[in-house]
Scaffold this active site. Structure first.
Site, mmCIF file in Angstrom:
data_model
loop_
_atom_site.group_PDB
_atom_site.id
_atom_site.type_symbol
_atom_site.label_atom_id
_atom_site.label_comp_id
_atom_site.label_asym_id
_atom_site.label_seq_id
_atom_site.Cartn_x
_atom_site.Cartn_y
_atom_site.Cartn_z
ATOM 1 N N CYS A 220 0.819 -1.209 0.000
ATOM 2 C CA CYS A 220 0.000 0.000 0.000
ATOM 3 C C CYS A 220 0.862 1.273 0.000
ATOM 4 O O CYS A 220 1.488 1.589 -0.998
ATOM 5 C CB CYS A 220 -0.989 -0.017 1.164
ATOM 6 S SG CYS A 220 -2.346 1.180 0.970
ATOM 7 N N HIS B 95 -3.695 -5.219 0.903
ATOM 8 C CA HIS B 95 -3.194 -5.598 2.229
ATOM 9 C C HIS B 95 -3.267 -7.106 2.430
ATOM 10 O O HIS B 95 -4.272 -7.636 2.916
ATOM 11 C CB HIS B 95 -3.991 -4.873 3.322
ATOM 12 C CG HIS B 95 -3.659 -3.429 3.418
ATOM 13 N ND1 HIS B 95 -2.620 -2.946 4.174
ATOM 14 C CD2 HIS B 95 -4.211 -2.348 2.802
ATOM 15 C CE1 HIS B 95 -2.543 -1.634 4.041
ATOM 16 N NE2 HIS B 95 -3.493 -1.245 3.216
ATOM 17 N N GLU C 275 -1.984 -8.790 4.643
ATOM 18 C CA GLU C 275 -2.049 -9.135 6.067
ATOM 19 C C GLU C 275 -3.467 -9.098 6.624
ATOM 20 O O GLU C 275 -3.704 -9.517 7.768
ATOM 21 C CB GLU C 275 -1.159 -8.186 6.883
ATOM 22 C CG GLU C 275 -1.730 -6.804 7.152
ATOM 23 C CD GLU C 275 -1.549 -5.822 6.003
ATOM 24 O OE1 GLU C 275 -1.829 -4.624 6.195
ATOM 25 O OE2 GLU C 275 -1.127 -6.251 4.905
#
Length: 235
Positions: free
Chosen positions: A115, A206, A208
């Site tokens: 990002c 993202h 994660e």
């Protein structure tokens, strides 16, 4: 075998606007993701005083680096005036992130940028950003991206199209030098790039985010740790 050390560039939680995700939670999720695939995550603190001092020395001993998400980059870094929607910029954080990105280019250290990390990479290489993309914002959304079949990213993910989780309102406009686009969304947003020479893979989404957890998300972290492990073995 000792885990490869993965530096995760630090963030100040106050920098992230309340309508976006918590920087503290994001750092925790990233560290958990790195640990889960065999890496040892270490937060690299961005000091407010002389943030770029000793950066090459600070990188010594690390086997890989992860550049995570965060607040907006100051548009002055790419020669633009700030739009009304650009918020939360912090000069020393920009100095630190751009400085560490430039230091990594010739270091041979494997990098995964996420990002803001991808946006910083683009700006550090002379590119620019769209400051606000309301019509293609993907804020807090799951959406598909198409992956270039000749890219390193395709080899990592093993798929032509994947579902990703995004939290961003900015994106790459003019591409920085030596970068190649490796994934896009249906609305034309650049979703991933890689460097032609340096060992850098960057994504806008993202991985994660556990709400979109899949084998492709884990693959990006596993690839970083694998590259770091090889570097560690060859040093």
């Amino acid at each position: 075998m000792t885990r490869p050390l993965i530096a995760v560039t630090g963030r100040r939680a106050a920098q992230v606007p309340i309508l976006r995700f918590s920087a503290t939670v994001a750092a925790e999720a990233i560290c958990e993701a790195v640990w889960a695939v065999g890496g040892e995550p270490v937060i690299l603190h961005p000091p407010a005083a002389d943030p770029i001092a000793e950066l090459p020395a600070r990188l010594e001993g690390f086997d890989g680096v992860l550049l995570p998400g965060g607040a907006d980059l100051d548009p002055c870094r790419y020669g633009a005036q700030p739009a009304a929607e650009t918020t939360g910029t912090v000069a020393f954080q920009d100095d630190f992130d751009i400085g560490i990105t430039k230091a990594l280019l010739d270091s041979g250290i494997p990098v995964l940028a996420i990002c803001r990390g991808m946006q910083v990479l683009n700006v550090a290489l002379g590119g620019t950003l769209h400051q606000h993309l309301p019509e293609v914002m993907h804020h807090n959304s799951i959406h598909p991206v198409d992956v270039q079949d000749s890219s390193r990213l395709h080899g990592i993910l093993g798929a032509d199209r994947i579902e990703v989780s995004s939290y961003h309102h900015q994106g790459i406009d003019r591409l920085g030098r030596d970068l190649t686009v490796t994934a896009t969304s249906a609305d034309g947003v650049i979703e991933a790039v890689e460097h032609r020479c340096a060992d850098i893979v960057a994504v806008q989404w993202h991985p994660e985010d556990r709400h979109a957890e899949s084998h492709t998300d884990a693959a990006l972290f596993a690839d970083l740790v694998d590259r770091a492990r090889k570097r560690k073995a060859n040093r």
